[in-house]
Design a protein around this motif. Structure first.
Motif, PDB file in Angstrom:
ATOM      1  N   GLY A 181       0.813  -1.207   0.000  1.00 56.94           N
ATOM      2  CA  GLY A 181       0.000   0.000   0.000  1.00 56.94           C
ATOM      3  C   GLY A 181       0.845   1.253   0.000  1.00 56.94           C
ATOM      4  N   ALA A 182       0.151   2.388   0.007  1.00 54.39           N
ATOM      5  CA  ALA A 182       0.809   3.690   0.048  1.00 54.39           C
ATOM      6  C   ALA A 182      -0.073   4.622   0.870  1.00 54.39           C
ATOM      7  CB  ALA A 182       1.012   4.238  -1.364  1.00 54.39           C
ATOM      8  N   ALA A 183       0.536   5.613   1.492  1.00 53.10           N
ATOM      9  CA  ALA A 183      -0.225   6.507   2.357  1.00 53.10           C
ATOM     10  C   ALA A 183       0.526   7.815   2.516  1.00 53.10           C
ATOM     11  CB  ALA A 183      -0.465   5.867   3.725  1.00 53.10           C
ATOM     12  N   GLY A 184      -0.203   8.837   2.970  1.00 57.77           N
ATOM     13  CA  GLY A 184       0.452  10.120   3.152  1.00 57.77           C
ATOM     14  C   GLY A 184      -0.358  11.095   3.969  1.00 57.77           C
ATOM     15  N   LEU A 185       0.313  12.176   4.319  1.00 56.45           N
ATOM     16  CA  LEU A 185      -0.270  13.227   5.139  1.00 56.45           C
ATOM     17  C   LEU A 185       0.217  14.562   4.595  1.00 56.45           C
ATOM     18  CD1 LEU A 185      -1.961  13.287   7.843  1.00 56.45           C
ATOM     19  CD2 LEU A 185       0.244  13.566   9.025  1.00 56.45           C
ATOM     20  N   LEU A 186      -0.693  15.531   4.529  1.00 56.82           N
ATOM     21  CA  LEU A 186      -0.358  16.889   4.101  1.00 56.82           C
ATOM     22  C   LEU A 186      -0.827  17.876   5.152  1.00 56.82           C
ATOM     23  CD1 LEU A 186      -0.747  18.667   0.711  1.00 56.82           C
ATOM     24  CD2 LEU A 186      -2.141  19.481   2.607  1.00 56.82           C
ATOM     25  N   LEU A 187       0.011  18.846   5.464  1.00 55.73           N
ATOM     26  CA  LEU A 187      -0.352  19.960   6.324  1.00 55.73           C
ATOM     27  C   LEU A 187      -0.006  21.257   5.601  1.00 55.73           C
ATOM     28  CD1 LEU A 187       1.060  18.897   9.823  1.00 55.73           C
ATOM     29  CD2 LEU A 187      -1.312  18.746   9.052  1.00 55.73           C
ATOM     30  N   GLN A 188      -0.867  22.258   5.733  1.00 54.24           N
ATOM     31  CA  GLN A 188      -0.602  23.557   5.127  1.00 54.24           C
ATOM     32  C   GLN A 188      -1.001  24.684   6.071  1.00 54.24           C
ATOM     33  OE1 GLN A 188      -2.581  23.456   1.216  1.00 54.24           O
ATOM     34  NE2 GLN A 188      -0.551  23.288   0.299  1.00 54.24           N
ATOM     35  N   ARG A 189      -0.143  25.712   6.096  1.00 55.54           N
ATOM     36  CA  ARG A 189      -0.461  26.937   6.816  1.00 55.54           C
ATOM     37  C   ARG A 189      -0.889  27.967   5.776  1.00 55.54           C
ATOM     38  NH1 ARG A 189       4.619  29.336   9.167  1.00 55.54           N
ATOM     39  NH2 ARG A 189       4.776  30.053   7.017  1.00 55.54           N
ATOM     40  N   LEU A 190      -2.145  28.361   5.827  1.00 52.26           N
ATOM     41  CA  LEU A 190      -2.717  29.212   4.792  1.00 52.26           C
ATOM     42  C   LEU A 190      -2.361  30.676   5.018  1.00 52.26           C
ATOM     43  CD1 LEU A 190      -6.233  27.542   4.592  1.00 52.26           C
ATOM     44  CD2 LEU A 190      -4.233  27.119   3.150  1.00 52.26           C
ATOM     45  N   PRO A 191      -2.458  31.492   3.962  1.00 55.83           N
ATOM     46  CA  PRO A 191      -2.229  32.930   4.114  1.00 55.83           C
ATOM     47  C   PRO A 191      -3.191  33.524   5.140  1.00 55.83           C
ATOM     48  CG  PRO A 191      -2.270  32.307   1.796  1.00 55.83           C
ATOM     49  CD  PRO A 191      -2.706  31.107   2.563  1.00 55.83           C
ATOM     50  N   GLY A 192      -2.740  34.567   5.810  1.00 56.12           N
ATOM     51  CA  GLY A 192      -3.572  35.207   6.817  1.00 56.12           C
ATOM     52  C   GLY A 192      -3.420  34.609   8.192  1.00 56.12           C
ATOM     53  N   ALA A 193      -2.398  33.783   8.377  1.00 53.67           N
ATOM     54  CA  ALA A 193      -2.187  33.144   9.669  1.00 53.67           C
ATOM     55  C   ALA A 193      -1.842  34.167  10.743  1.00 53.67           C
ATOM     56  CB  ALA A 193      -1.064  32.114   9.560  1.00 53.67           C
ATOM     57  N   THR A 194      -2.352  33.960  11.955  1.00 45.49           N
ATOM     58  CA  THR A 194      -2.072  34.813  13.103  1.00 45.49           C
ATOM     59  C   THR A 194      -0.866  34.274  13.870  1.00 45.49           C
ATOM     60  OG1 THR A 194      -3.495  33.531  14.568  1.00 45.49           O
ATOM     61  CG2 THR A 194      -4.544  35.286  13.285  1.00 45.49           C
ATOM     62  N   ASP A 195      -0.477  34.998  14.920  1.00 41.69           N
ATOM     63  CA  ASP A 195       0.621  34.503  15.759  1.00 41.69           C
ATOM     64  C   ASP A 195       0.262  33.157  16.387  1.00 41.69           C
ATOM     65  OD1 ASP A 195       2.134  36.711  15.173  1.00 41.69           O
ATOM     66  OD2 ASP A 195       1.616  37.809  16.995  1.00 41.69           O
ATOM     67  N   ASP A 196      -1.008  33.020  16.791  1.00 48.90           N
ATOM     68  CA  ASP A 196      -1.445  31.735  17.357  1.00 48.90           C
ATOM     69  C   ASP A 196      -1.334  30.624  16.316  1.00 48.90           C
ATOM     70  OD1 ASP A 196      -1.963  32.826  19.811  1.00 48.90           O
ATOM     71  OD2 ASP A 196      -4.117  33.080  19.462  1.00 48.90           O
ATOM     72  N   ASP A 197      -1.679  30.958  15.062  1.00 52.56           N
ATOM     73  CA  ASP A 197      -1.561  29.970  13.989  1.00 52.56           C
ATOM     74  C   ASP A 197      -0.108  29.564  13.777  1.00 52.56           C
ATOM     75  OD1 ASP A 197      -4.291  30.022  13.512  1.00 52.56           O
ATOM     76  OD2 ASP A 197      -4.144  31.574  11.971  1.00 52.56           O
ATOM     77  N   GLU A 198       0.798  30.533  13.903  1.00 53.46           N
ATOM     78  CA  GLU A 198       2.226  30.232  13.735  1.00 53.46           C
ATOM     79  C   GLU A 198       2.683  29.243  14.804  1.00 53.46           C
ATOM     80  OE1 GLU A 198       4.140  31.143  11.331  1.00 53.46           O
ATOM     81  OE2 GLU A 198       2.861  32.618  10.354  1.00 53.46           O
ATOM     82  N   ASP A 199       2.236  29.475  16.035  1.00 54.47           N
ATOM     83  CA  ASP A 199       2.594  28.553  17.120  1.00 54.47           C
ATOM     84  C   ASP A 199       2.002  27.166  16.869  1.00 54.47           C
ATOM     85  OD1 ASP A 199       3.936  30.589  18.393  1.00 54.47           O
ATOM     86  OD2 ASP A 199       2.261  31.107  19.713  1.00 54.47           O
TER      87      ASP A 199
END
Length: 284
Positions: free
Chosen positions: A162-180
């Motif tokens: 099999g094959a598998a994966g994971l993607l994470l993205q930080r979208l534009p407009g992120a706040t300081d809390d989002d950065e953390d």
């Protein structure tokens, strides 16, 4: 037993951080059986298929996204494609006498890599992917950073089954809390083991990784192999070759025979077919 061919989006509540998860079983087996792929080539093809599905979650319209690599190493061509409705196909061309237990860079050698987005309505877009990383995931992360200005993490795994994966993205407009939040979840995602992604369901994996965060997991979507070839599309390719070339082949061989590179469907066209293609009616 639930199907392993599934894709799911998820978000971290009240933030500009999103993600996607995918796991492949039967669809990967079908595509991997189309040619006698060496283990290293099959694994890379599996990673590319997973990446194309994860990247399809970023499409804003109906169409397809494909990952294409041309190289001067033993792996000459790598291609994986996913549509907005999660139909996939892919292939690899390789020198069977030169492939060994090589890295991504060694397999492809020098060459180009591109992301192609083909909407059902509108213009096709192609972006060049820098090949500066020694993994496919790293190259695609660089693509998002440079072309889309979106911080992206890609985790890709494949084995014989099999094959598998994971993607994470930080979208534009992120706040300081989002950065953390991004720093935390990005670090946690990179701790995931191959066996976890390949064998466990999405809820279990996301809970293990992000149990201290509030994650909303959307409904699962099925993933399946489907080739888009057809007799009509193949005739279109012959039309592009041109009348003179087609009739030259007919004179020499009696018919034109073509095989699909993705599913090995066989198409045969005789003189009547070519007459109809170029004149609108048969002459014989």
């Amino acid at each position: 037993m639930a199907s392993r061919d599934q894709f799911q989006r998820f978000i971290f509540e009240h933030s500009q951080v999103r993600g996607a998860w995918v796991q492949l079983g039967e669809s990967y087996q079908v595509i991997g059986s189309q040619a006698p792929y060496p283990d290293t080539v099959r694994t890379l093809l599996g990673e590319a298929l997973v990446a194309s599905i994860l990247m399809s979650s970023t499409l804003k319209y109906q169409g397809t996204i494909s990952i294409q690599a041309q190289g001067e190493g033993p792996l000459r061509t790598l291609m994986a494609e996913c549509s907005h409705d999660r139909y996939i196909r892919g292939l690899a061309r390789f020198d069977e006498h030169a492939v060994s237990e090589d890295s991504f860079t060694d397999l492809l050698g020098q060459g180009q890599m591109a992301i192609t987005i083909t909407p059902e309505q509108g213009h096709r877009y192609q972006g060049v992917v820098p090949r500066e990383s020694d993994t496919l995931a790293g190259c695609l992360e660089d693509y998002f950073e440079r072309s889309e200005q979106i911080a992206t993490t890609l985790i890709l795994f494949a084995d014989d089954n099999g094959a598998a994966g994971l993607l994470l993205q930080r979208l534009p407009g992120a706040t300081d809390d989002d950065e953390d939040l991004w720093e935390r979840v990005n670090h946690l995602a990179r701790t995931v083991e191959a066996a976890e992604l390949l064998e466990l369901d999405s809820e279990t994996v996301l809970h293990r990784l992000f149990h201290e965060e509030t994650v909303r997991l959307f409904d699962a979507e099925p993933v399946a192999f489907r080739c888009t070839c057809s007799r009509e599309r193949t005739l279109g390719a012959l039309e592009a070759i041109g009348r003179d070339e087609c009739y030259s082949i007919i004179e020499e061989q009696g018919s034109i025979e073509m095989d699909c590179q993705f599913c090995h469907a066989h198409y045969r066209f005789d003189r009547n077919d070519i007459d109809h293609l170029f004149t609108g009616h048969t002459l014989h």
